[in-house]
Design a protein around this motif. Sequence first.
Motif, PDB file in Angstrom:
ATOM      1  N   HIS A 423      75.815   1.130  57.607  1.00  0.00           N
ATOM      2  CA  HIS A 423      76.255   1.280  58.997  1.00  0.00           C
ATOM      3  C   HIS A 423      75.243   2.081  59.820  1.00  0.00           C
ATOM      4  N   ARG A 424      73.998   1.675  59.728  1.00  0.00           N
ATOM      5  CA  ARG A 424      72.893   2.256  60.494  1.00  0.00           C
ATOM      6  C   ARG A 424      72.534   3.677  60.068  1.00  0.00           C
ATOM      7  N   CYS A 425      73.140   4.167  58.977  1.00  0.00           N
ATOM      8  CA  CYS A 425      72.754   5.480  58.444  1.00  0.00           C
ATOM      9  C   CYS A 425      71.661   5.271  57.395  1.00  0.00           C
ATOM     10  N   PRO A 426      70.429   5.728  57.616  1.00  0.00           N
ATOM     11  CA  PRO A 426      69.350   5.528  56.641  1.00  0.00           C
ATOM     12  C   PRO A 426      69.674   6.250  55.329  1.00  0.00           C
ATOM     13  N   LEU A 427      69.501   5.547  54.205  1.00  0.00           N
ATOM     14  CA  LEU A 427      69.824   6.134  52.909  1.00  0.00           C
ATOM     15  C   LEU A 427      68.645   6.096  51.935  1.00  0.00           C
ATOM     16  N   PHE A 428      67.968   4.954  51.837  1.00  0.00           N
ATOM     17  CA  PHE A 428      66.877   4.823  50.877  1.00  0.00           C
ATOM     18  C   PHE A 428      65.717   4.081  51.532  1.00  0.00           C
ATOM     19  N   SER A 429      64.501   4.498  51.184  1.00  0.00           N
ATOM     20  CA  SER A 429      63.312   3.807  51.678  1.00  0.00           C
ATOM     21  C   SER A 429      62.557   3.202  50.503  1.00  0.00           C
ATOM     22  N   ILE A 430      61.811   2.165  50.798  1.00  0.00           N
ATOM     23  CA  ILE A 430      60.930   1.574  49.798  1.00  0.00           C
ATOM     24  C   ILE A 430      59.620   1.199  50.476  1.00  0.00           C
ATOM     25  N   SER A 431      58.518   1.513  49.822  1.00  0.00           N
ATOM     26  CA  SER A 431      57.198   1.244  50.392  1.00  0.00           C
ATOM     27  C   SER A 431      56.265   0.768  49.295  1.00  0.00           C
ATOM     28  N   ALA A 432      55.263  -0.013  49.671  1.00  0.00           N
ATOM     29  CA  ALA A 432      54.317  -0.573  48.704  1.00  0.00           C
ATOM     30  C   ALA A 432      52.907  -0.127  49.057  1.00  0.00           C
TER      31      ALA A 432
END
Length: 439
Positions: A423-432
């Motif tokens: 619901h638009r709350c940032p929780l996890f990021s992923i980057s390469a």
Amino acid sequence: MAGAQDARYSTTPSSSQWMSLSPGLGSPYTMIGTPLSEEWCMELLRLIQECGNHLAASNMPNANIRLEHISCLASANGSPIQQIAAYVIEAFAERMLKTKLPGLYNAFNSTKISLVSEENVALRLFYNVCPFIKVAYLVTNQAIIEAMEGEKRVHIIGLYSFEPEHWIDLLHTFKARPEGPPCLKITGIHDQRVVLEQMAVRLMAEASKLEIPFHFIPIVSKLENVDAESFCVNAGETIAISSAFQLHSLLAFEEEVPRRISPVASKRPLRKFLDEVSPDFTSPSSILSTSFSPKMKNFLCFLRRLSPKVMVIAEQEANHNGFSLTERVKEALDFYAPLFDCLDSIRSITPMERQITEKMIFGEEIKNIIACEGVERKERHEKLEKWILRLEQVGFGWVKLSYGNDGYNIKEEGDGYVVFCWHRCPLFSISAWQFGRQK
């Protein structure tokens, strides 16, 4: 409906909202066992904030009074806000004992045993019922497959390996590629031998069934103690690295350095701040700096020296590495309340399974964030913008990510970074990443 959910878990009221609530709502003791109204939820958040403030000021008598009131409103079987409050006050209580009565704390914990089986059950439950880790693994596998196109000898290093399904999916994808599967080696790191042994059995059996040449190397170690020579990298192997929610543990060894960013600028999104300062800046490292402990820097530099064709990093999109206890309490509420709300919305999980997941994963993380200091505080989650700085400073550049959006709330931060939201709350990021920026 989504709007209602957002309103329900906009979890952190402003200071004025917290302090304007009248404490004269009746005795908290009358609320035991009854659902909390919106007013009482706000009162609960206010009490948590006050308790954290008193603990930060070492005012134990006042903290104890708030703790008693919170305990009458909190419940591991209640609404999401009551559930998170239950784990927050456990963390408060542990911090109070550690700080003022270390002998009593040590006595209570002298025979404490961490049950690996319970932790693994909780992790498996979370993996099965919530999309976040699965989607992170799907994105990771897709990045590895694309990077390894045409490669005949592939060596994948998993900096934290607990879920064999992650790699089983990758085995099947490699098997289906037009040029056929590569000779595949996976190095798995985990601090529990039994986890790696179970993973080895599953992966070896699946690779044999698929007729894929396969070798598994287990490294039983915490990440901060990994010996670089254990990786057994041979000539001719193309390297991929996967780090799932583990790099932040190395931040426990970082030293505080003065921040060069202004207090005003620090409240704005990094990219927006850079655009306002000058549209000509292409790298935030020209303005901001981040601390580097020898352990963190040496580890990242070691990974860079492996010259991985791709390195995929998943991390919590949170700010739990502050030195201020009151800040960490607020940030913990911001981050974990949406996660508790997410679990509460899932109908395929039983109340007992939900509580196991919350206690063994989120509860332990909250306890570590609030109750621990120094190298003992491992859950030092930081946001993507700081990982970008660290990785760029040691010579990594981003790699474009490909992923499918099957209805999950995914926010694109750029070609090389995505953030998963509830619901638009940032929780996890992923980057390469790989060594050197892609043009």
